[in-house]
Design a protein around this motif. Structure first.
Motif, PDB file in Angstrom:
ATOM      1  N   VAL A  50     -50.898   8.141 147.353  1.00 41.10           N
ATOM      2  CA  VAL A  50     -51.192   9.537 147.005  1.00 41.10           C
ATOM      3  C   VAL A  50     -52.431  10.093 147.684  1.00 41.10           C
ATOM      4  O   VAL A  50     -52.590  11.303 147.772  1.00 41.10           O
ATOM      5  CB  VAL A  50     -51.323   9.733 145.481  1.00 41.10           C
ATOM      6  CG1 VAL A  50     -50.025   9.440 144.789  1.00 41.10           C
ATOM      7  CG2 VAL A  50     -52.441   8.924 144.895  1.00 41.10           C
ATOM      8  N   GLY A  51     -53.329   9.247 148.137  1.00 44.20           N
ATOM      9  CA  GLY A  51     -54.562   9.720 148.755  1.00 44.20           C
ATOM     10  C   GLY A  51     -55.706   9.730 147.754  1.00 44.20           C
ATOM     11  O   GLY A  51     -55.509   9.604 146.541  1.00 44.20           O
ATOM     12  N   ASP A  52     -56.929   9.912 148.262  1.00 47.62           N
ATOM     13  CA  ASP A  52     -58.121   9.833 147.415  1.00 47.62           C
ATOM     14  C   ASP A  52     -58.200  10.966 146.396  1.00 47.62           C
ATOM     15  O   ASP A  52     -58.605  10.766 145.253  1.00 47.62           O
ATOM     16  CB  ASP A  52     -59.382   9.845 148.282  1.00 47.62           C
ATOM     17  CG  ASP A  52     -59.511   8.580 149.113  1.00 47.62           C
ATOM     18  OD1 ASP A  52     -59.009   7.533 148.653  1.00 47.62           O
ATOM     19  OD2 ASP A  52     -60.098   8.646 150.206  1.00 47.62           O
ATOM     20  N   LYS A  53     -57.840  12.161 146.813  1.00 51.06           N
ATOM     21  CA  LYS A  53     -57.975  13.330 145.933  1.00 51.06           C
ATOM     22  C   LYS A  53     -57.066  13.229 144.708  1.00 51.06           C
ATOM     23  O   LYS A  53     -57.497  13.433 143.581  1.00 51.06           O
ATOM     24  CB  LYS A  53     -57.672  14.598 146.730  1.00 51.06           C
ATOM     25  CG  LYS A  53     -57.997  15.861 146.008  1.00 51.06           C
ATOM     26  CD  LYS A  53     -57.776  17.052 146.915  1.00 51.06           C
ATOM     27  CE  LYS A  53     -58.116  18.344 146.192  1.00 51.06           C
ATOM     28  NZ  LYS A  53     -57.864  19.509 147.030  1.00 51.06           N
ATOM     29  N   LEU A  54     -55.800  12.894 144.933  1.00 48.88           N
ATOM     30  CA  LEU A  54     -54.861  12.781 143.818  1.00 48.88           C
ATOM     31  C   LEU A  54     -55.048  11.492 143.029  1.00 48.88           C
ATOM     32  O   LEU A  54     -54.671  11.411 141.864  1.00 48.88           O
ATOM     33  CB  LEU A  54     -53.422  12.882 144.328  1.00 48.88           C
ATOM     34  CG  LEU A  54     -53.023  14.238 144.906  1.00 48.88           C
ATOM     35  CD1 LEU A  54     -51.598  14.172 145.429  1.00 48.88           C
ATOM     36  CD2 LEU A  54     -53.150  15.328 143.878  1.00 48.88           C
ATOM     37  N   PHE A  55     -55.633  10.477 143.664  1.00 50.01           N
ATOM     38  CA  PHE A  55     -55.880   9.205 142.981  1.00 50.01           C
ATOM     39  C   PHE A  55     -56.833   9.386 141.799  1.00 50.01           C
ATOM     40  O   PHE A  55     -56.725   8.687 140.797  1.00 50.01           O
ATOM     41  CB  PHE A  55     -56.452   8.187 143.980  1.00 50.01           C
ATOM     42  CG  PHE A  55     -56.788   6.858 143.375  1.00 50.01           C
ATOM     43  CD1 PHE A  55     -55.784   5.980 143.020  1.00 50.01           C
ATOM     44  CD2 PHE A  55     -58.100   6.492 143.159  1.00 50.01           C
ATOM     45  CE1 PHE A  55     -56.083   4.743 142.466  1.00 50.01           C
ATOM     46  CE2 PHE A  55     -58.408   5.263 142.606  1.00 50.01           C
ATOM     47  CZ  PHE A  55     -57.392   4.389 142.262  1.00 50.01           C
ATOM     48  N   GLN A  56     -57.748  10.349 141.906  1.00 46.56           N
ATOM     49  CA  GLN A  56     -58.724  10.600 140.841  1.00 46.56           C
ATOM     50  C   GLN A  56     -58.095  11.246 139.614  1.00 46.56           C
ATOM     51  O   GLN A  56     -58.643  11.158 138.522  1.00 46.56           O
ATOM     52  CB  GLN A  56     -59.851  11.503 141.364  1.00 46.56           C
ATOM     53  CG  GLN A  56     -60.596  10.935 142.549  1.00 46.56           C
ATOM     54  CD  GLN A  56     -61.357   9.681 142.198  1.00 46.56           C
ATOM     55  OE1 GLN A  56     -61.886   9.549 141.107  1.00 46.56           O
ATOM     56  NE2 GLN A  56     -61.410   8.753 143.137  1.00 46.56           N
ATOM     57  N   ILE A  57     -56.953  11.917 139.770  1.00 56.27           N
ATOM     58  CA  ILE A  57     -56.403  12.702 138.662  1.00 56.27           C
ATOM     59  C   ILE A  57     -55.069  12.184 138.126  1.00 56.27           C
ATOM     60  O   ILE A  57     -54.545  12.738 137.169  1.00 56.27           O
ATOM     61  CB  ILE A  57     -56.237  14.180 139.065  1.00 56.27           C
ATOM     62  CG1 ILE A  57     -55.321  14.329 140.269  1.00 56.27           C
ATOM     63  CG2 ILE A  57     -57.580  14.813 139.338  1.00 56.27           C
ATOM     64  CD1 ILE A  57     -54.976  15.756 140.606  1.00 56.27           C
TER      65      ILE A  57
END
Length: 162
Positions: A50-57
């Protein structure tokens, strides 16, 4: 090799060297046969998918394999308010997962939202008048357990009302 009868887990046990699949319990064998390895690989590589940005949420909750009645579905838990971001990147996630495994693994994504409990305690409202002294409010802020912190803050609000 000699075969012995064993009533604990399997009908027969093999003395000597065994293959890895023979040493696994029956329950785990069933999960692996139902493509449980897909979910474990998804968990391990979720940040890459998913990538770093979506991994956080968001994070994957469960995987349901396709059968006669439905398609293969991946359930994803998302923080409340970020569902739209995931909805827009839904196609990219499905394509990336299918290319990661090399065949069509996921046909549908289902999003389940949840409240982020950590966001509630990031900033305590300074305008509220607490019954407790300032030093006790500071001690409450230093508590790491969120449930205890929340209950103590609620207790001070109740004392204020009385």
């Amino acid at each position: 090799m000699q075969f012995k009868n064993n009533i604990k887990q399997r009908l027969k046990t093999i003395q000597g060297l065994r293959s890895f699949k023979d040493t696994l319990p029956k329950n785990i064998k069933k999960i692996i046969k139902k493509k449980g390895h897909i979910f474990s690989e998804t968990l391990n590589n979720w940040k890459y998918i998913v990538g770093d940005k979506l991994f956080q949420i968001c994070y994957p909750k469960s995987f349901k394999n396709s059968n006669k009645f439905g398609v293969s579905t991946l359930q994803v838990m998302t923080k409340r308010g970020h569902e739209i971001d995931l909805e827009y990147s839904k196609k990219e996630i499905i394509n990336k997962m299918n290319s990661f495994f090399g065949y069509t693994v996921v046909e549908k994504l289902k999003f389940i939202s949840f409240d982020d409990a950590q966001a509630k305690f990031k900033k305590i409202n300074e305008n509220e008048n607490y019954v407790t002294n300032g030093k006790y409010v500071d001690r409450i802020k230093d508590i790491k357990n969120d449930k205890i912190k929340k209950s103590l803050l609620e207790l001070t609000k109740l004392f204020k009302q009385k």
